[in-house]
Design a protein around this motif. Structure first.
Motif, PDB file in Angstrom:
ATOM      1  N   VAL A 146       0.845  -1.194   0.000  1.00 17.48           N
ATOM      2  CA  VAL A 146       0.000   0.000   0.000  1.00 17.48           C
ATOM      3  C   VAL A 146       0.880   1.244   0.000  1.00 17.48           C
ATOM      4  CG1 VAL A 146      -1.741   1.323   1.241  1.00 17.48           C
ATOM      5  CG2 VAL A 146      -1.857  -1.177   1.221  1.00 17.48           C
ATOM      6  N   SER A 147       0.738   2.069  -1.022  1.00 19.96           N
ATOM      7  CA  SER A 147       1.531   3.292  -1.113  1.00 19.96           C
ATOM      8  C   SER A 147       0.673   4.542  -1.256  1.00 19.96           C
ATOM      9  CB  SER A 147       2.496   3.207  -2.309  1.00 19.96           C
ATOM     10  OG  SER A 147       1.773   3.007  -3.520  1.00 19.96           O
ATOM     11  N   ALA A 148      -0.620   4.363  -1.555  1.00 17.19           N
ATOM     12  CA  ALA A 148      -1.482   5.517  -1.804  1.00 17.19           C
ATOM     13  C   ALA A 148      -1.964   6.180  -0.521  1.00 17.19           C
ATOM     14  CB  ALA A 148      -2.677   5.103  -2.647  1.00 17.19           C
ATOM     15  N   LEU A 149      -1.855   5.478   0.618  1.00 20.86           N
ATOM     16  CA  LEU A 149      -2.256   6.026   1.909  1.00 20.86           C
ATOM     17  C   LEU A 149      -1.049   6.151   2.819  1.00 20.86           C
ATOM     18  CD1 LEU A 149      -5.509   3.955   2.619  1.00 20.86           C
ATOM     19  CD2 LEU A 149      -5.370   6.279   1.707  1.00 20.86           C
ATOM     20  N   GLN A 150      -1.193   6.989   3.849  1.00 23.09           N
ATOM     21  CA  GLN A 150      -0.142   7.153   4.834  1.00 23.09           C
ATOM     22  C   GLN A 150      -0.711   6.982   6.235  1.00 23.09           C
ATOM     23  OE1 GLN A 150       1.746  10.953   4.306  1.00 23.09           O
ATOM     24  NE2 GLN A 150       2.434  10.514   2.217  1.00 23.09           N
ATOM     25  N   VAL A 151       0.083   6.414   7.125  1.00 29.25           N
ATOM     26  CA  VAL A 151      -0.313   6.332   8.519  1.00 29.25           C
ATOM     27  C   VAL A 151      -0.523   7.748   9.056  1.00 29.25           C
ATOM     28  CG1 VAL A 151       0.468   5.709  10.846  1.00 29.25           C
ATOM     29  CG2 VAL A 151       0.809   4.121   8.938  1.00 29.25           C
ATOM     30  N   GLY A 152      -1.629   7.934   9.782  1.00 28.61           N
ATOM     31  CA  GLY A 152      -1.977   9.251  10.299  1.00 28.61           C
ATOM     32  C   GLY A 152      -2.933  10.020   9.417  1.00 28.61           C
ATOM     33  N   GLU A 153      -3.234   9.515   8.218  1.00 28.44           N
ATOM     34  CA  GLU A 153      -4.123  10.201   7.287  1.00 28.44           C
ATOM     35  C   GLU A 153      -5.580   9.993   7.682  1.00 28.44           C
ATOM     36  OE1 GLU A 153      -3.800  11.011   2.523  1.00 28.44           O
ATOM     37  OE2 GLU A 153      -3.311   9.001   3.261  1.00 28.44           O
ATOM     38  N   ARG A 154      -6.387  11.046   7.565  1.00 30.39           N
ATOM     39  CA  ARG A 154      -7.820  10.984   7.813  1.00 30.39           C
ATOM     40  C   ARG A 154      -8.514  10.521   6.539  1.00 30.39           C
ATOM     41  NH1 ARG A 154     -10.075  15.540   7.982  1.00 30.39           N
ATOM     42  NH2 ARG A 154     -11.656  15.302   9.623  1.00 30.39           N
ATOM     43  N   VAL A 155      -9.447   9.568   6.668  1.00 33.19           N
ATOM     44  CA  VAL A 155     -10.075   8.997   5.482  1.00 33.19           C
ATOM     45  C   VAL A 155     -11.555   8.720   5.721  1.00 33.19           C
ATOM     46  CG1 VAL A 155      -7.963   7.915   4.606  1.00 33.19           C
ATOM     47  CG2 VAL A 155      -9.459   6.633   6.160  1.00 33.19           C
ATOM     48  N   ALA A 156     -12.300   8.648   4.609  1.00 31.85           N
ATOM     49  CA  ALA A 156     -13.627   8.041   4.557  1.00 31.85           C
ATOM     50  C   ALA A 156     -13.484   6.779   3.714  1.00 31.85           C
ATOM     51  CB  ALA A 156     -14.641   8.987   3.931  1.00 31.85           C
ATOM     52  N   PHE A 157     -14.274   5.735   4.023  1.00 31.72           N
ATOM     53  CA  PHE A 157     -14.015   4.460   3.345  1.00 31.72           C
ATOM     54  C   PHE A 157     -15.218   3.532   3.408  1.00 31.72           C
ATOM     55  CE2 PHE A 157     -13.134   3.788   7.773  1.00 31.72           C
ATOM     56  CZ  PHE A 157     -13.465   2.462   8.038  1.00 31.72           C
ATOM     57  N   LEU A 158     -15.186   2.532   2.532  1.00 32.33           N
ATOM     58  CA  LEU A 158     -16.088   1.388   2.602  1.00 32.33           C
ATOM     59  C   LEU A 158     -15.344   0.242   3.269  1.00 32.33           C
ATOM     60  CD1 LEU A 158     -17.826   1.309  -0.906  1.00 32.33           C
ATOM     61  CD2 LEU A 158     -18.735   2.194   1.240  1.00 32.33           C
ATOM     62  N   SER A 159     -16.028  -0.454   4.175  1.00 34.33           N
ATOM     63  CA  SER A 159     -15.377  -1.545   4.894  1.00 34.33           C
ATOM     64  C   SER A 159     -15.255  -2.787   4.023  1.00 34.33           C
ATOM     65  CB  SER A 159     -16.159  -1.887   6.161  1.00 34.33           C
ATOM     66  OG  SER A 159     -17.324  -2.648   5.838  1.00 34.33           O
ATOM     67  N   SER A 160     -14.534  -3.767   4.542  1.00 37.09           N
ATOM     68  CA  SER A 160     -14.394  -5.054   3.859  1.00 37.09           C
ATOM     69  C   SER A 160     -15.312  -6.102   4.467  1.00 37.09           C
ATOM     70  CB  SER A 160     -12.932  -5.523   3.923  1.00 37.09           C
ATOM     71  OG  SER A 160     -12.102  -4.701   3.132  1.00 37.09           O
ATOM     72  N   LEU A 161     -16.428  -5.674   5.050  1.00 40.29           N
ATOM     73  CA  LEU A 161     -17.397  -6.605   5.619  1.00 40.29           C
ATOM     74  C   LEU A 161     -17.861  -7.653   4.613  1.00 40.29           C
ATOM     75  CD1 LEU A 161     -19.282  -7.521   7.896  1.00 40.29           C
ATOM     76  CD2 LEU A 161     -20.861  -5.714   7.227  1.00 40.29           C
ATOM     77  N   PRO A 162     -18.201  -7.273   3.350  1.00 42.62           N
ATOM     78  CA  PRO A 162     -18.641  -8.300   2.408  1.00 42.62           C
ATOM     79  C   PRO A 162     -17.550  -9.308   2.060  1.00 42.62           C
ATOM     80  CG  PRO A 162     -19.339  -6.120   1.689  1.00 42.62           C
ATOM     81  CD  PRO A 162     -18.348  -5.912   2.788  1.00 42.62           C
ATOM     82  N   LEU A 163     -16.303  -8.984   2.378  1.00 43.96           N
ATOM     83  CA  LEU A 163     -15.184  -9.885   2.085  1.00 43.96           C
ATOM     84  C   LEU A 163     -14.806 -10.735   3.288  1.00 43.96           C
ATOM     85  CD1 LEU A 163     -12.932  -7.351   0.120  1.00 43.96           C
ATOM     86  CD2 LEU A 163     -14.695  -8.892  -0.770  1.00 43.96           C
ATOM     87  N   GLY A 164     -15.603 -10.638   4.361  1.00 39.53           N
ATOM     88  CA  GLY A 164     -15.328 -11.438   5.541  1.00 39.53           C
ATOM     89  C   GLY A 164     -14.305 -10.848   6.477  1.00 39.53           C
ATOM     90  N   ARG A 165     -14.026  -9.539   6.344  1.00 41.36           N
ATOM     91  CA  ARG A 165     -12.987  -8.910   7.156  1.00 41.36           C
ATOM     92  C   ARG A 165     -13.564  -8.015   8.252  1.00 41.36           C
ATOM     93  NH1 ARG A 165      -8.544 -10.012   8.090  1.00 41.36           N
ATOM     94  NH2 ARG A 165      -7.133  -8.435   7.242  1.00 41.36           N
ATOM     95  N   GLY A 166     -14.862  -8.087   8.451  1.00 37.31           N
ATOM     96  CA  GLY A 166     -15.478  -7.333   9.532  1.00 37.31           C
ATOM     97  C   GLY A 166     -15.888  -5.936   9.117  1.00 37.31           C
ATOM     98  N   GLY A 167     -16.831  -5.361   9.893  1.00 40.09           N
ATOM     99  CA  GLY A 167     -17.349  -4.041   9.604  1.00 40.09           C
ATOM    100  C   GLY A 167     -16.772  -2.965  10.487  1.00 40.09           C
ATOM    101  N   THR A 168     -17.477  -1.840  10.556  1.00 41.73           N
ATOM    102  CA  THR A 168     -16.927  -0.624  11.151  1.00 41.73           C
ATOM    103  C   THR A 168     -17.432  -0.321  12.555  1.00 41.73           C
ATOM    104  OG1 THR A 168     -18.673   0.630  10.020  1.00 41.73           O
ATOM    105  CG2 THR A 168     -16.524   0.495   8.937  1.00 41.73           C
ATOM    106  N   TRP A 169     -18.298  -1.157  13.122  1.00 43.63           N
ATOM    107  CA  TRP A 169     -18.867  -0.844  14.424  1.00 43.63           C
ATOM    108  C   TRP A 169     -17.959  -1.323  15.554  1.00 43.63           C
ATOM    109  CZ3 TRP A 169     -24.919  -1.510  14.254  1.00 43.63           C
ATOM    110  CH2 TRP A 169     -25.410  -0.703  13.223  1.00 43.63           C
ATOM    111  N   GLY A 170     -16.719  -0.914  15.482  1.00 47.08           N
ATOM    112  CA  GLY A 170     -15.739  -1.231  16.512  1.00 47.08           C
ATOM    113  C   GLY A 170     -14.704  -0.127  16.575  1.00 47.08           C
TER     114      GLY A 170
END
Length: 349
Positions: A88-112
């Protein structure tokens, strides 16, 4: 994995052990997920409560099998990147983001406290857009933009009717259509007519006290070019009567079993093209980036939002299931529930 200082091994999350509805949601201690190749780990600040969340908990979404349990709901959110997977090179640690979760891929959602997303599904946030405001965008905004511009092929000057204009998807749809230069009619209850007017809707319709077909016929005698139905479930008795011959009908996919669908023969008789729309991972990033930019630049406005603590997730989900939410309910993690966001903790309707 690359990241900032060491992360905790466990997190607090609102999760469920079975597909029995919002009542199954409870606080749990779960492992903090580890991002794999192409993924990012986000420290959650705010998340949207979407109709897809209660449908997931009710077992209506076939892409969420029992093997995903315990399930952390949540299809979108905002927060800060705290770790990155390999490549991953397009993002940086500390960056503020909006996103779609990977819940449909079995990686869990955002309610945590933390959530995984594909790095390609995260869009950086400008400083003038708060986490709560940005959390109103992803699922409803992406769905509206896909439905209007891609599936509905809305063009400048055309007339569009948005059924369900005061909900999250409807409010983004109105603004997308307005920016395109379309003429807009929209339905909402009596308490939300002022909201429609404030967004420049040319033909606001109080569906509880006005005859929708009569009002549309006065405004568009030949029928509208496009009807975008964000509600479904037979909320419009005869949608074909509202659309001009050769027009388009686009319905946001509800995923509800046994849903009453429009009469396909009526559509065919008038040459109306009918489509059911939903966002995809392929098209989502471009839609989200465009909406974040438009909102940050002031060309669009976040819908009215109500912020609740993430511990109130079950109650929030139940309210969304019941319908008639004005704008958007946002869950905010406790450490982001500041005095500023707490001031919005009331029902704006």
């Amino acid at each position: 994995m690359t990241g900032a200082p060491a992360l905790p091994s466990t997190m607090q999350a609102m999760a469920m052990d079975g597909f029995t509805g919002p009542q199954a949601i409870r606080a749990r201690d779960l492992p903090v997920p580890v991002p794999g190749p192409g993924e990012a780990l986000i420290r959650i600040a705010a998340v949207g409560v979407n109709p897809a969340d209660w449908k997931a908990c009710a077992g209506f979404l076939p892409f969420l099998p029992d093997s995903f349990l315990p399930l952390v709901p949540g299809f979108d959110g905002t927060g800060t990147v705290v770790a990155l997977g390999e490549g991953v090179s397009a993002l940086q640690v500390g960056e503020r983001v909006a996103f779609l979760s990977s819940l449909p891929l079995g990686r869990g959602g955002t309610w945590g406290d933390y959530a995984i997303c594909l790095a390609a599904q995260a869009v950086p946030l400008p400083d003038n857009l708060s986490f709560a405001e940005a959390a109103t965008i992803p699922v409803p905004g992406i769905s509206a933009r896909e439905a209007l511009l891609v599936q509905g092929k809305l063009a400048p000057g055309e007339r569009v009717l948005v059924n369900g204009g005061s909900g999250g998807t409807g409010l983004w749809a109105i603004q997308i259509a307005r920016e395109l230069g379309a003429q807009i009619a929209a339905t909402a209850g009596p308490a939300n007519q002022d909201l429609l007017a404030s967004l420049g809707v040319h033909c606001p319709i109080d569906y509880r006290h006005e005859n929708v077909a009569h009002k549309v016929a006065q405004w568009a005698p030949e029928g509208v070019d496009l009807l975008l139905d964000t509600v479904g479930q037979g909320s419009i008795a005869d949608p074909a009567a509202l659309i001009r011959p050769g027009g388009r009908h686009v319905a946001i996919e509800t995923m509800l079993p046994h849903e009453a669908l429009p009469d396909a023969e009526r559509f065919a008789a008038k040459g109306i093209a009918a489509t059911r729309a939903s966002a995809s991972y392929e098209s989502a990033p471009a839609h989200l980036a465009a909406l974040v930019a438009a909102t940050a630049q002031g060309r669009m406005t976040p819908p009215p939002l109500e912020t609740l603590s993430s511990s109130e997730a079950a109650a929030a989900m139940a309210r969304v299931r019941e319908g008639h939410v004005r704008g958007k309910i946002i869950l905010v993690t406790d450490d982001h529930l500041t005095a500023k966001t707490a001031a919005t903790m009331k029902d704006p309707a």
